[in-house]
Design an enzyme around this catalytic site. Sequence first.
Site, PDB file in Angstrom:
ATOM      1  CG  HIS A 186      -2.095  -0.941   0.980  1.00  0.00           C
ATOM      2  ND1 HIS A 186      -2.814  -1.509   1.994  1.00  0.00           N
ATOM      3  CD2 HIS A 186      -2.624  -1.414  -0.163  1.00  0.00           C
ATOM      4  CE1 HIS A 186      -3.740  -2.289   1.482  1.00  0.00           C
ATOM      5  NE2 HIS A 186      -3.642  -2.250   0.181  1.00  0.00           N
ATOM      6  CD  GLU A 428       5.918 -17.163 -26.999  1.00  0.00           C
ATOM      7  OE1 GLU A 428       6.457 -16.343 -26.245  1.00  0.00           O
ATOM      8  OE2 GLU A 428       4.918 -17.831 -26.680  1.00  0.00           O
ATOM      9  CG  ASP A 452       9.584 -17.090 -24.420  1.00  0.00           C
ATOM     10  OD1 ASP A 452      10.559 -17.399 -23.714  1.00  0.00           O
ATOM     11  OD2 ASP A 452       8.410 -17.142 -24.008  1.00  0.00           O
ATOM     12  CB  CYS A 499       2.549  -8.944 -26.346  1.00  0.00           C
ATOM     13  SG  CYS A 499       2.831 -10.653 -26.784  1.00  0.00           S
TER      14      CYS A 499
HETATM   15  C1  PEP Z   1       7.277 -13.045 -24.782  1.00  0.00           C
HETATM   16  O1  PEP Z   1       7.821 -14.155 -24.743  1.00  0.00           O
HETATM   17  O2  PEP Z   1       7.728 -12.073 -25.410  1.00  0.00           O
HETATM   18  C2  PEP Z   1       6.037 -12.801 -24.014  1.00  0.00           C
HETATM   19  C3  PEP Z   1       5.380 -11.666 -24.133  1.00  0.00           C
HETATM   20  O3  PEP Z   1       5.595 -13.774 -23.200  1.00  0.00           O
HETATM   21  P1  PEP Z   1       6.188 -14.113 -21.750  1.00  0.00           P
HETATM   22  O4  PEP Z   1       7.111 -12.982 -21.378  1.00  0.00           O
HETATM   23  O5  PEP Z   1       5.015 -14.227 -20.860  1.00  0.00           O
HETATM   24  O6  PEP Z   1       6.879 -15.396 -21.996  1.00  0.00           O
HETATM   25 MG    MG Z   2       6.707 -15.945 -24.140  1.00  0.00          MG
END
Ligand code: PEP
Ligand code: MG
Length: 568
Positions: A186, A428, A452, A499
Amino acid sequence: MFSGISASHGIGIGSICVIEEHDLHYDTAKIEDVAAEKKRFEDAVEQFKKETAEMAEDIRKRIGPKEAEILESHLLMIDDPTMSGEMQKLIEAGQCSESAVEAVCDMFIGMFSQMEDEFMQQRAADIKDIKVSLLKILLAVEDVDISKVPPGTILVAKDLTPSMTSQIRKENVAGIITEVGGKTSHSAILARALEIPAVLSVPKITEVVKNKDTAIVDGTEGIVYIKPEGDILSQYIIKREDFIKKQAELKDFFGKETTTADGIKPELFCNIGTPKDARKVIECDGEGVGLFRSEFLFMDNAVMPTEEEQFNAYKEAAEIMGKKALIIRTLDIGGDKDIPYLHMKKEENPFLGYRAVRYCLGNQEVFRTQLCAILRASAFGKVKIMLPLVSCVEELRAAKELISEIKVDLEQNGMSYDRNIEVGCMIETPSASLIADILAKESDFFSIGTNDLTQYTMTVDRGNADVSYLYSTFHPSVLRSVKHIIDSGKAAGIPVGMCGEAASDPLFIPLLLSFGLNEFSVNPALVLATRCVISKWTKTEADALSEKVMSLSTEAEIVAVLKEAVKE
Ligand code: PEP
Ligand code: MG
Protein backbone atom coordinates in the site's frame (compact mmCIF):
# COMPACT_ATOMS: atom_id res chain seq x y z
CA MET A 1 24.97 3.13 -3.10
CA PHE A 2 22.11 0.96 -1.79
CA SER A 3 19.70 -1.07 -3.90
CA GLY A 4 16.06 -1.84 -3.31
CA ILE A 5 12.78 -2.25 -5.16
CA SER A 6 11.76 0.50 -7.54
CA ALA A 7 8.29 1.30 -6.20
CA SER A 8 7.56 4.76 -7.56
CA HIS A 9 9.43 6.40 -10.47
CA GLY A 10 11.32 9.65 -10.38
CA ILE A 11 14.28 11.20 -8.62
CA GLY A 12 14.16 12.77 -5.17
CA ILE A 13 17.03 14.72 -3.62
CA GLY A 14 16.79 16.02 -0.09
CA SER A 15 17.50 15.73 3.59
CA ILE A 16 16.72 12.60 5.58
CA CYS A 17 14.11 12.36 8.33
CA VAL A 18 14.13 8.96 10.02
CA ILE A 19 10.78 7.77 11.30
CA GLU A 20 11.74 5.86 14.46
CA GLU A 21 9.73 2.85 15.58
CA HIS A 22 8.30 3.46 19.04
CA ASP A 23 8.76 1.29 22.04
CA LEU A 24 5.28 -0.13 22.50
CA HIS A 25 5.90 -2.12 25.68
CA TYR A 26 3.20 -2.33 28.33
CA ASP A 27 2.47 -3.90 31.68
CA THR A 28 0.81 -7.28 31.15
CA ALA A 29 -0.53 -7.64 34.73
CA LYS A 30 -4.08 -8.99 34.98
CA ILE A 31 -6.65 -6.21 35.29
CA GLU A 32 -8.99 -5.81 38.26
CA ASP A 33 -11.66 -3.45 36.98
CA VAL A 34 -12.95 -5.12 33.80
CA ALA A 35 -15.66 -2.50 33.19
CA ALA A 36 -13.13 0.37 33.33
CA GLU A 37 -10.74 -1.51 31.04
CA LYS A 38 -13.53 -2.18 28.52
CA LYS A 39 -14.33 1.55 28.54
CA ARG A 40 -10.64 2.37 27.98
CA PHE A 41 -10.58 -0.06 25.04
CA GLU A 42 -13.81 1.29 23.54
CA ASP A 43 -12.53 4.86 23.82
CA ALA A 44 -9.32 3.86 22.05
CA VAL A 45 -11.28 2.16 19.26
CA GLU A 46 -13.49 5.25 18.90
CA GLN A 47 -10.43 7.51 18.68
CA PHE A 48 -8.84 5.14 16.15
CA LYS A 49 -11.99 5.19 14.02
CA LYS A 50 -12.29 8.97 14.20
CA GLU A 51 -8.65 9.56 13.24
CA THR A 52 -8.74 6.92 10.48
CA ALA A 53 -11.97 8.31 9.01
CA GLU A 54 -10.45 11.82 9.01
CA MET A 55 -7.30 10.55 7.29
CA ALA A 56 -9.36 8.63 4.72
CA GLU A 57 -11.43 11.73 3.97
CA ASP A 58 -8.27 13.80 3.63
CA ILE A 59 -6.80 11.23 1.19
CA ARG A 60 -10.06 11.08 -0.76
CA LYS A 61 -9.85 14.87 -1.29
CA ARG A 62 -6.11 15.13 -1.90
CA ILE A 63 -5.37 11.92 -3.79
CA GLY A 64 -8.49 10.02 -4.80
CA PRO A 65 -11.22 7.56 -3.79
CA LYS A 66 -9.26 4.44 -4.70
CA GLU A 67 -6.39 5.36 -2.39
CA ALA A 68 -8.82 6.33 0.41
CA GLU A 69 -10.27 2.80 0.26
CA ILE A 70 -7.07 1.47 1.83
CA LEU A 71 -7.79 3.29 5.11
CA GLU A 72 -11.56 2.80 4.84
CA SER A 73 -10.90 -0.93 4.82
CA HIS A 74 -9.21 -0.51 8.24
CA LEU A 75 -12.50 0.87 9.58
CA LEU A 76 -14.36 -2.17 8.28
CA MET A 77 -11.77 -4.53 9.74
CA ILE A 78 -11.86 -3.08 13.25
CA ASP A 79 -15.68 -3.24 13.24
CA ASP A 80 -15.61 -6.90 12.25
CA PRO A 81 -16.88 -8.98 15.22
CA THR A 82 -13.94 -11.36 14.81
CA MET A 83 -11.61 -8.41 15.52
CA SER A 84 -13.04 -6.06 18.14
CA GLY A 85 -15.43 -8.75 19.46
CA GLU A 86 -12.56 -11.14 20.15
CA MET A 87 -10.55 -8.35 21.76
CA GLN A 88 -13.48 -7.55 24.09
CA LYS A 89 -13.72 -11.22 25.08
CA LEU A 90 -10.05 -11.28 26.09
CA ILE A 91 -10.52 -8.13 28.17
CA GLU A 92 -13.53 -9.71 29.88
CA ALA A 93 -11.26 -12.65 30.72
CA GLY A 94 -8.90 -10.25 32.53
CA GLN A 95 -6.36 -9.24 29.89
CA CYS A 96 -5.41 -5.57 29.50
CA SER A 97 -6.51 -3.80 26.29
CA GLU A 98 -2.96 -3.71 24.88
CA SER A 99 -2.50 -7.44 25.26
CA ALA A 100 -5.99 -8.17 23.83
CA VAL A 101 -5.25 -5.99 20.77
CA GLU A 102 -1.87 -7.59 20.28
CA ALA A 103 -3.12 -11.19 20.66
CA VAL A 104 -6.01 -10.89 18.20
CA CYS A 105 -4.05 -8.86 15.63
CA ASP A 106 -1.05 -11.21 15.81
CA MET A 107 -3.33 -14.17 15.22
CA PHE A 108 -4.66 -12.59 11.99
CA ILE A 109 -1.21 -11.33 10.94
CA GLY A 110 0.17 -14.87 11.31
CA MET A 111 -2.73 -16.33 9.34
CA PHE A 112 -2.60 -13.86 6.42
CA SER A 113 1.15 -13.67 6.12
CA GLN A 114 1.37 -17.43 5.57
CA MET A 115 -0.81 -17.18 2.47
CA GLU A 116 1.02 -17.04 -0.87
CA ASP A 117 -1.36 -14.51 -2.37
CA GLU A 118 0.09 -11.00 -2.39
CA PHE A 119 -3.35 -9.52 -1.69
CA MET A 120 -3.66 -11.62 1.49
CA GLN A 121 -0.12 -10.70 2.51
CA GLN A 122 -1.18 -7.09 2.21
CA ARG A 123 -4.06 -7.81 4.62
CA ALA A 124 -1.41 -8.83 7.17
CA ALA A 125 0.29 -5.42 6.68
CA ASP A 126 -3.08 -3.68 7.15
CA ILE A 127 -3.73 -5.48 10.43
CA LYS A 128 -0.22 -4.66 11.63
CA ASP A 129 -1.01 -1.01 10.91
CA ILE A 130 -4.26 -1.25 12.92
CA LYS A 131 -2.43 -2.93 15.80
CA VAL A 132 0.32 -0.30 15.98
CA SER A 133 -2.20 2.57 15.73
CA LEU A 134 -4.36 1.12 18.54
CA LEU A 135 -1.35 0.45 20.78
CA LYS A 136 -0.08 4.00 20.25
CA ILE A 137 -3.45 5.39 21.28
CA LEU A 138 -3.65 3.12 24.35
CA LEU A 139 -0.07 3.98 25.40
CA ALA A 140 -0.45 7.68 24.51
CA VAL A 141 2.63 7.57 22.25
CA GLU A 142 3.17 10.70 20.12
CA ASP A 143 4.32 10.14 16.53
CA VAL A 144 6.51 12.40 14.40
CA ASP A 145 3.97 14.53 12.58
CA ILE A 146 4.81 13.56 9.01
CA SER A 147 2.45 16.21 7.70
CA LYS A 148 4.73 18.89 9.18
CA VAL A 149 8.14 17.81 7.80
CA PRO A 150 9.88 20.62 5.86
CA PRO A 151 10.08 20.72 2.04
CA GLY A 152 12.79 18.52 0.55
CA THR A 153 12.45 15.75 3.15
CA ILE A 154 13.41 12.15 2.33
CA LEU A 155 11.45 9.90 4.67
CA VAL A 156 13.29 6.79 5.87
CA ALA A 157 11.47 4.12 7.87
CA LYS A 158 11.48 0.39 8.53
CA ASP A 159 8.01 0.35 7.02
CA LEU A 160 5.63 3.11 6.05
CA THR A 161 2.13 2.10 7.03
CA PRO A 162 -0.87 3.46 5.10
CA SER A 163 -1.74 5.65 8.09
CA MET A 164 1.76 7.17 8.04
CA THR A 165 1.80 7.54 4.27
CA SER A 166 -1.57 9.27 4.37
CA GLN A 167 -0.04 12.19 6.30
CA ILE A 168 2.52 12.85 3.60
CA ARG A 169 2.31 16.21 1.86
CA LYS A 170 3.52 15.86 -1.70
CA GLU A 171 5.04 19.33 -1.69
CA ASN A 172 7.28 18.51 1.30
CA VAL A 173 8.36 14.91 0.75
CA ALA A 174 10.98 14.47 -1.98
CA GLY A 175 11.44 10.72 -1.59
CA ILE A 176 10.69 7.61 0.44
CA ILE A 177 13.04 4.78 1.48
CA THR A 178 11.94 1.77 3.55
CA GLU A 179 13.39 -1.54 4.68
CA VAL A 180 10.33 -3.60 3.78
CA GLY A 181 7.49 -3.55 1.26
CA GLY A 182 7.17 -4.47 -2.41
CA LYS A 183 5.86 -2.93 -5.61
CA THR A 184 2.26 -3.71 -4.71
CA SER A 185 2.37 -2.75 -1.02
CA HIS A 186 0.00 0.00 0.00
CA SER A 187 2.84 2.42 0.67
CA ALA A 188 4.05 1.82 -2.90
CA ILE A 189 0.54 2.43 -4.27
CA LEU A 190 0.21 5.67 -2.30
CA ALA A 191 3.72 6.83 -3.23
CA ARG A 192 2.87 6.32 -6.91
CA ALA A 193 -0.46 8.10 -6.54
CA LEU A 194 1.36 11.05 -4.93
CA GLU A 195 4.11 10.81 -7.56
CA ILE A 196 6.84 10.67 -4.90
CA PRO A 197 9.95 8.65 -5.87
CA ALA A 198 10.22 5.59 -3.63
CA VAL A 199 12.69 2.77 -3.16
CA LEU A 200 11.47 -0.01 -0.85
CA SER A 201 13.08 -3.09 0.68
CA VAL A 202 16.53 -1.52 1.19
CA PRO A 203 18.07 -3.79 3.86
CA LYS A 204 19.09 -2.11 7.15
CA ILE A 205 18.83 1.42 5.72
CA THR A 206 17.50 2.86 9.02
CA GLU A 207 20.75 1.73 10.69
CA VAL A 208 23.08 3.54 8.30
CA VAL A 209 21.41 6.94 7.95
CA LYS A 210 21.13 9.90 10.30
CA ASN A 211 18.65 12.74 10.35
CA LYS A 212 19.64 15.55 7.98
CA ASP A 213 21.98 13.37 5.84
CA THR A 214 21.66 14.30 2.16
CA ALA A 215 20.19 11.50 0.05
CA ILE A 216 19.26 10.72 -3.53
CA VAL A 217 16.28 8.42 -4.16
CA ASP A 218 16.28 7.05 -7.70
CA GLY A 219 12.83 5.46 -7.76
CA THR A 220 13.16 4.54 -11.43
CA GLU A 221 16.29 2.42 -10.98
CA GLY A 222 15.55 1.38 -7.37
CA ILE A 223 18.77 2.85 -5.97
CA VAL A 224 19.63 5.18 -3.14
CA TYR A 225 22.74 7.31 -2.44
CA ILE A 226 23.42 8.56 1.09
CA LYS A 227 25.76 11.58 1.41
CA PRO A 228 26.54 11.40 -2.35
CA GLU A 229 29.79 12.69 -3.85
CA GLY A 230 29.59 16.07 -5.58
CA ASP A 231 29.69 14.71 -9.16
CA ILE A 232 26.93 12.15 -8.48
CA LEU A 233 24.82 14.88 -6.93
CA SER A 234 25.26 17.21 -9.89
CA GLN A 235 24.46 14.39 -12.37
CA TYR A 236 21.30 13.62 -10.44
CA ILE A 237 20.21 17.25 -10.29
CA ILE A 238 20.25 17.25 -14.11
CA LYS A 239 18.55 13.81 -14.26
CA ARG A 240 15.81 15.05 -11.94
CA GLU A 241 15.14 18.10 -14.12
CA ASP A 242 14.98 15.91 -17.24
CA PHE A 243 12.58 13.52 -15.53
CA ILE A 244 10.25 16.32 -14.42
CA LYS A 245 10.26 17.84 -17.91
CA LYS A 246 9.56 14.45 -19.48
CA GLN A 247 6.68 13.69 -17.09
CA ALA A 248 5.00 17.00 -17.89
CA GLU A 249 5.41 16.27 -21.59
CA LEU A 250 3.94 12.76 -21.20
CA LYS A 251 0.79 14.03 -19.48
CA ASP A 252 -0.04 15.87 -22.72
CA PHE A 253 -0.34 12.48 -24.42
CA PHE A 254 -3.22 11.32 -22.23
CA GLY A 255 -6.43 11.03 -24.27
CA LYS A 256 -4.55 11.64 -27.53
CA GLU A 257 -4.61 9.38 -30.55
CA THR A 258 -1.54 7.18 -31.09
CA THR A 259 -0.01 8.44 -34.31
CA THR A 260 3.34 8.94 -35.97
CA ALA A 261 4.31 12.46 -36.99
CA ASP A 262 3.01 11.72 -40.50
CA GLY A 263 -0.29 10.14 -39.50
CA ILE A 264 0.30 6.36 -39.31
CA LYS A 265 -1.88 5.08 -36.49
CA PRO A 266 -0.79 1.83 -34.85
CA GLU A 267 -2.82 0.52 -31.91
CA LEU A 268 -1.36 0.88 -28.42
CA PHE A 269 -2.44 -2.01 -26.20
CA CYS A 270 -1.31 -3.28 -22.80
CA ASN A 271 -0.03 -6.46 -21.16
CA ILE A 272 -1.89 -7.58 -18.04
CA GLY A 273 -1.79 -10.49 -15.57
CA THR A 274 -5.11 -10.25 -13.70
CA PRO A 275 -8.63 -9.05 -14.53
CA LYS A 276 -8.15 -6.14 -12.12
CA ASP A 277 -5.18 -4.96 -14.19
CA ALA A 278 -7.70 -4.19 -16.94
CA ARG A 279 -8.69 -1.16 -14.84
CA LYS A 280 -5.07 0.02 -14.96
CA VAL A 281 -5.24 -0.20 -18.75
CA ILE A 282 -8.19 2.20 -18.78
CA GLU A 283 -6.59 4.48 -16.17
CA CYS A 284 -3.35 4.60 -18.18
CA ASP A 285 -5.20 5.30 -21.45
CA GLY A 286 -4.36 1.96 -23.09
CA GLU A 287 -6.43 1.19 -26.18
CA GLY A 288 -6.92 -2.51 -25.52
CA VAL A 289 -5.25 -5.57 -24.01
CA GLY A 290 -2.73 -7.19 -26.34
CA LEU A 291 -1.72 -9.87 -23.83
CA PHE A 292 -3.64 -11.19 -20.83
CA ARG A 293 -1.20 -13.67 -19.26
CA SER A 294 -3.88 -16.11 -18.09
CA GLU A 295 -1.38 -18.34 -16.27
CA PHE A 296 -1.41 -15.96 -13.27
CA LEU A 297 -4.98 -17.07 -12.61
CA PHE A 298 -3.67 -20.62 -12.32
CA MET A 299 -0.50 -19.71 -10.42
CA ASP A 300 -2.37 -17.70 -7.77
CA ASN A 301 -4.56 -20.69 -6.90
CA ALA A 302 -3.85 -23.72 -4.73
CA VAL A 303 -6.07 -25.85 -6.99
CA MET A 304 -7.03 -25.67 -10.64
CA PRO A 305 -9.49 -22.78 -11.18
CA THR A 306 -12.85 -24.16 -12.31
CA GLU A 307 -14.49 -23.22 -15.61
CA GLU A 308 -16.83 -20.92 -13.67
CA GLU A 309 -13.95 -19.18 -11.85
CA GLN A 310 -12.09 -18.70 -15.11
CA PHE A 311 -15.23 -17.52 -16.90
CA ASN A 312 -15.84 -14.91 -14.18
CA ALA A 313 -12.25 -13.66 -14.40
CA TYR A 314 -12.26 -13.37 -18.22
CA LYS A 315 -15.75 -11.83 -18.17
CA GLU A 316 -14.65 -9.25 -15.58
CA ALA A 317 -11.72 -8.20 -17.78
CA ALA A 318 -13.92 -8.21 -20.93
CA GLU A 319 -16.51 -6.00 -19.26
CA ILE A 320 -13.90 -3.55 -17.99
CA MET A 321 -12.46 -3.29 -21.51
CA GLY A 322 -15.92 -2.83 -23.08
CA LYS A 323 -15.52 -2.29 -26.82
CA LYS A 324 -11.73 -2.41 -26.59
CA ALA A 325 -9.92 -5.63 -27.55
CA LEU A 326 -8.99 -8.22 -24.91
CA ILE A 327 -6.50 -10.78 -26.23
CA ILE A 328 -6.41 -13.70 -23.79
CA ARG A 329 -3.34 -15.91 -24.07
CA THR A 330 -4.14 -19.51 -23.23
CA LEU A 331 -2.22 -21.16 -20.40
CA ASP A 332 1.52 -20.53 -20.91
CA ILE A 333 2.89 -22.93 -18.34
CA GLY A 334 6.17 -24.81 -18.06
CA GLY A 335 9.61 -23.32 -18.70
CA ASP A 336 10.20 -21.16 -15.64
CA LYS A 337 6.52 -21.14 -14.64
CA ASP A 338 5.51 -24.09 -12.49
CA ILE A 339 2.07 -24.86 -11.07
CA PRO A 340 2.49 -27.40 -8.23
CA TYR A 341 -0.99 -28.93 -8.53
CA LEU A 342 -0.43 -29.82 -12.20
CA HIS A 343 2.40 -32.14 -11.07
CA MET A 344 4.40 -31.51 -14.23
CA LYS A 345 7.37 -33.79 -14.77
CA LYS A 346 10.84 -32.41 -14.00
CA GLU A 347 12.59 -31.92 -17.31
CA GLU A 348 16.23 -31.68 -18.33
CA ASN A 349 15.48 -28.66 -20.53
CA PRO A 350 12.21 -27.12 -19.34
CA PHE A 351 12.41 -24.19 -21.81
CA LEU A 352 12.60 -26.69 -24.65
CA GLY A 353 10.10 -29.04 -23.14
CA TYR A 354 6.48 -29.78 -22.53
CA ARG A 355 5.13 -26.26 -22.10
CA ALA A 356 2.47 -23.77 -23.19
CA VAL A 357 0.35 -24.95 -26.14
CA ARG A 358 2.23 -28.28 -26.18
CA TYR A 359 1.11 -29.02 -22.63
CA CYS A 360 -2.44 -27.82 -23.31
CA LEU A 361 -2.86 -29.99 -26.39
CA GLY A 362 -1.63 -32.98 -24.38
CA ASN A 363 -3.99 -32.21 -21.48
CA GLN A 364 -7.22 -31.62 -23.30
CA GLU A 365 -9.36 -31.38 -20.15
CA VAL A 366 -7.33 -28.42 -18.89
CA PHE A 367 -7.35 -26.81 -22.33
CA ARG A 368 -11.02 -27.50 -23.01
CA THR A 369 -12.05 -25.96 -19.67
CA GLN A 370 -10.06 -22.81 -20.37
CA LEU A 371 -11.21 -22.44 -23.98
CA CYS A 372 -14.82 -22.96 -22.91
CA ALA A 373 -14.48 -20.23 -20.24
CA ILE A 374 -12.88 -17.84 -22.76
CA LEU A 375 -15.54 -18.53 -25.39
CA ARG A 376 -18.33 -17.90 -22.87
CA ALA A 377 -16.66 -14.65 -21.79
CA SER A 378 -16.48 -13.58 -25.45
CA ALA A 379 -20.21 -12.76 -25.21
CA PHE A 380 -19.27 -9.85 -22.91
CA GLY A 381 -16.63 -7.97 -24.89
CA LYS A 382 -14.18 -8.04 -27.77
CA VAL A 383 -12.30 -11.17 -26.72
CA LYS A 384 -9.65 -12.89 -28.87
CA ILE A 385 -7.76 -16.13 -28.25
CA MET A 386 -3.97 -16.25 -28.53
CA LEU A 387 -1.88 -19.44 -28.49
CA PRO A 388 1.58 -19.29 -26.87
CA LEU A 389 4.75 -20.97 -28.12
CA VAL A 390 3.33 -22.25 -31.38
CA SER A 391 6.06 -24.04 -33.32
CA CYS A 392 4.16 -25.77 -36.12
CA VAL A 393 0.92 -25.30 -38.02
CA GLU A 394 -0.46 -28.60 -36.68
CA GLU A 395 -0.67 -27.03 -33.20
CA LEU A 396 -2.72 -24.13 -34.52
CA ARG A 397 -4.98 -26.53 -36.40
CA ALA A 398 -5.48 -28.79 -33.37
CA ALA A 399 -6.37 -25.83 -31.14
CA LYS A 400 -8.78 -24.45 -33.73
CA GLU A 401 -10.38 -27.89 -34.06
CA LEU A 402 -10.94 -28.01 -30.31
CA ILE A 403 -12.39 -24.49 -30.35
CA SER A 404 -14.83 -25.56 -33.12
CA GLU A 405 -15.94 -28.57 -31.06
CA ILE A 406 -16.52 -26.40 -27.98
CA LYS A 407 -18.52 -23.93 -30.08
CA VAL A 408 -20.83 -26.78 -31.13
CA ASP A 409 -21.28 -27.80 -27.44
CA LEU A 410 -22.05 -24.22 -26.44
CA GLU A 411 -24.50 -23.90 -29.32
CA GLN A 412 -26.26 -27.09 -28.28
CA ASN A 413 -26.52 -25.84 -24.70
CA GLY A 414 -27.90 -22.49 -25.86
CA MET A 415 -24.94 -20.56 -24.44
CA SER A 416 -23.82 -17.26 -25.91
CA TYR A 417 -20.37 -16.63 -27.33
CA ASP A 418 -18.79 -14.63 -30.15
CA ARG A 419 -19.18 -16.83 -33.24
CA ASN A 420 -16.50 -14.81 -35.05
CA ILE A 421 -13.95 -14.94 -32.25
CA GLU A 422 -10.45 -14.46 -33.64
CA VAL A 423 -7.71 -17.01 -32.97
CA GLY A 424 -4.12 -15.87 -33.31
CA CYS A 425 -0.59 -17.12 -32.65
CA MET A 426 2.18 -15.76 -30.55
CA ILE A 427 5.27 -15.84 -32.70
CA GLU A 428 8.04 -16.50 -30.24
CA THR A 429 9.89 -19.54 -31.55
CA PRO A 430 12.35 -19.52 -34.47
CA SER A 431 10.30 -22.24 -36.19
CA ALA A 432 7.11 -20.15 -36.03
CA SER A 433 9.04 -17.18 -37.37
CA LEU A 434 10.46 -19.19 -40.26
CA ILE A 435 7.00 -20.52 -41.21
CA ALA A 436 5.21 -17.23 -40.45
CA ASP A 437 3.92 -17.20 -44.05
CA ILE A 438 2.32 -20.63 -43.55
CA LEU A 439 0.89 -19.77 -40.11
CA ALA A 440 -0.44 -16.43 -41.39
CA LYS A 441 -2.74 -18.24 -43.83
CA GLU A 442 -4.56 -19.91 -40.93
CA SER A 443 -4.24 -17.29 -38.15
CA ASP A 444 -6.44 -14.26 -37.58
CA PHE A 445 -3.54 -12.28 -36.11
CA PHE A 446 0.03 -12.55 -34.85
CA SER A 447 1.67 -11.16 -31.76
CA ILE A 448 5.45 -11.26 -31.56
CA GLY A 449 6.80 -12.38 -28.19
CA THR A 450 10.29 -10.92 -28.34
CA ASN A 451 11.13 -12.05 -24.79
CA ASP A 452 11.07 -15.69 -25.88
CA LEU A 453 11.86 -15.10 -29.55
CA THR A 454 15.17 -13.54 -28.47
CA GLN A 455 15.98 -16.36 -26.07
CA TYR A 456 15.28 -19.07 -28.63
CA THR A 457 16.83 -17.27 -31.60
CA MET A 458 20.01 -16.49 -29.67
CA THR A 459 19.90 -19.82 -27.78
CA VAL A 460 20.27 -17.97 -24.52
CA ASP A 461 18.31 -18.69 -21.34
CA ARG A 462 16.56 -15.37 -20.71
CA GLY A 463 17.13 -15.67 -16.96
CA ASN A 464 20.81 -16.69 -17.00
CA ALA A 465 23.07 -13.75 -16.09
CA ASP A 466 26.23 -15.49 -17.39
CA VAL A 467 25.01 -15.42 -20.98
CA SER A 468 22.93 -12.25 -20.76
CA TYR A 469 25.48 -10.40 -22.92
CA LEU A 470 24.08 -12.41 -25.85
CA TYR A 471 20.43 -11.75 -24.98
CA SER A 472 19.56 -8.76 -27.13
CA THR A 473 16.56 -7.98 -29.28
CA PHE A 474 18.92 -5.83 -31.35
CA HIS A 475 20.95 -8.77 -32.62
CA PRO A 476 20.72 -8.82 -36.43
CA SER A 477 19.15 -12.31 -36.28
CA VAL A 478 16.30 -11.16 -34.04
CA LEU A 479 15.72 -8.03 -36.11
CA ARG A 480 15.56 -10.09 -39.31
CA SER A 481 13.15 -12.47 -37.63
CA VAL A 482 10.86 -9.65 -36.45
CA LYS A 483 10.88 -8.04 -39.90
CA HIS A 484 10.11 -11.36 -41.57
CA ILE A 485 7.16 -12.00 -39.23
CA ILE A 486 5.67 -8.56 -39.90
CA ASP A 487 6.22 -8.92 -43.68
CA SER A 488 4.51 -12.35 -43.62
CA GLY A 489 1.53 -10.99 -41.70
CA LYS A 490 1.23 -8.06 -44.12
CA ALA A 491 1.43 -10.36 -47.17
CA ALA A 492 -1.44 -12.45 -45.77
CA GLY A 493 -3.44 -9.38 -44.75
CA ILE A 494 -3.52 -10.10 -41.01
CA PRO A 495 -2.56 -7.64 -38.26
CA VAL A 496 0.73 -8.13 -36.44
CA GLY A 497 1.29 -6.95 -32.89
CA MET A 498 4.16 -7.22 -30.44
CA CYS A 499 3.69 -8.02 -26.75
CA GLY A 500 7.33 -8.64 -25.77
CA GLU A 501 9.15 -5.96 -23.77
CA ALA A 502 10.81 -4.61 -26.95
CA ALA A 503 7.48 -3.01 -27.97
CA SER A 504 8.07 -0.18 -25.49
CA ASP A 505 11.80 0.25 -26.07
CA PRO A 506 12.42 3.76 -27.49
CA LEU A 507 15.33 2.36 -29.53
CA PHE A 508 13.20 -0.42 -31.02
CA ILE A 509 10.06 1.58 -31.76
CA PRO A 510 11.32 3.35 -34.94
CA LEU A 511 12.30 -0.03 -36.42
CA LEU A 512 8.84 -1.43 -35.69
CA LEU A 513 7.24 1.63 -37.30
CA SER A 514 9.38 1.10 -40.35
CA PHE A 515 8.55 -2.63 -40.53
CA GLY A 516 4.86 -1.72 -40.27
CA LEU A 517 3.83 -3.19 -36.90
CA ASN A 518 0.07 -2.76 -36.38
CA GLU A 519 -0.15 -3.01 -32.61
CA PHE A 520 2.22 -2.29 -29.72
CA SER A 521 1.35 -4.01 -26.42
CA VAL A 522 3.17 -2.60 -23.41
CA ASN A 523 3.08 -2.36 -19.63
CA PRO A 524 0.20 0.03 -18.74
CA ALA A 525 2.68 2.40 -17.03
CA LEU A 526 4.48 2.82 -20.37
CA VAL A 527 1.49 3.71 -22.58
CA LEU A 528 2.11 7.47 -22.61
CA ALA A 529 5.88 7.11 -23.01
CA THR A 530 5.36 4.75 -25.97
CA ARG A 531 2.75 7.06 -27.53
CA CYS A 532 5.20 9.94 -27.13
CA VAL A 533 8.04 8.08 -28.89
CA ILE A 534 5.74 6.98 -31.73
CA SER A 535 4.61 10.60 -32.23
CA LYS A 536 8.17 11.76 -32.86
CA TRP A 537 8.85 9.66 -35.96
CA THR A 538 7.74 9.86 -39.57
CA LYS A 539 7.66 6.69 -41.65
CA THR A 540 10.31 8.14 -43.99
CA GLU A 541 12.69 8.82 -41.10
CA ALA A 542 12.03 5.40 -39.57
CA ASP A 543 12.62 3.73 -42.96
CA ALA A 544 15.95 5.51 -43.45
CA LEU A 545 17.05 4.42 -39.98
CA SER A 546 15.93 0.80 -40.40
CA GLU A 547 17.60 0.55 -43.79
CA LYS A 548 20.88 1.56 -42.19
CA VAL A 549 20.39 -0.70 -39.17
CA MET A 550 19.51 -3.75 -41.24
CA SER A 551 22.75 -3.42 -43.19
CA LEU A 552 24.91 -3.64 -40.04
CA SER A 553 26.63 -6.81 -38.85
CA THR A 554 26.75 -6.60 -35.07
CA GLU A 555 24.44 -5.82 -32.19
CA ALA A 556 26.87 -3.22 -30.85
CA GLU A 557 26.91 -1.29 -34.14
CA ILE A 558 23.13 -1.41 -34.32
CA VAL A 559 22.64 -0.16 -30.76
CA ALA A 560 25.18 2.63 -31.34
CA VAL A 561 23.34 3.83 -34.47
CA LEU A 562 19.97 3.67 -32.72
CA LYS A 563 21.26 5.55 -29.67
CA GLU A 564 22.55 8.25 -31.94
CA ALA A 565 19.17 8.52 -33.67
CA VAL A 566 16.89 8.26 -30.63
CA LYS A 567 14.50 11.18 -30.20
CA GLU A 568 14.14 12.19 -26.55
C1 PEP B 1 7.28 -13.04 -24.78
O1 PEP B 1 7.82 -14.16 -24.74
O2 PEP B 1 7.73 -12.07 -25.41
C2 PEP B 1 6.04 -12.80 -24.01
C3 PEP B 1 5.38 -11.67 -24.13
O3 PEP B 1 5.60 -13.77 -23.20
P1 PEP B 1 6.19 -14.11 -21.75
O4 PEP B 1 7.11 -12.98 -21.38
O5 PEP B 1 5.02 -14.23 -20.86
O6 PEP B 1 6.88 -15.40 -22.00
MG1 MG C 1 6.71 -15.94 -24.14
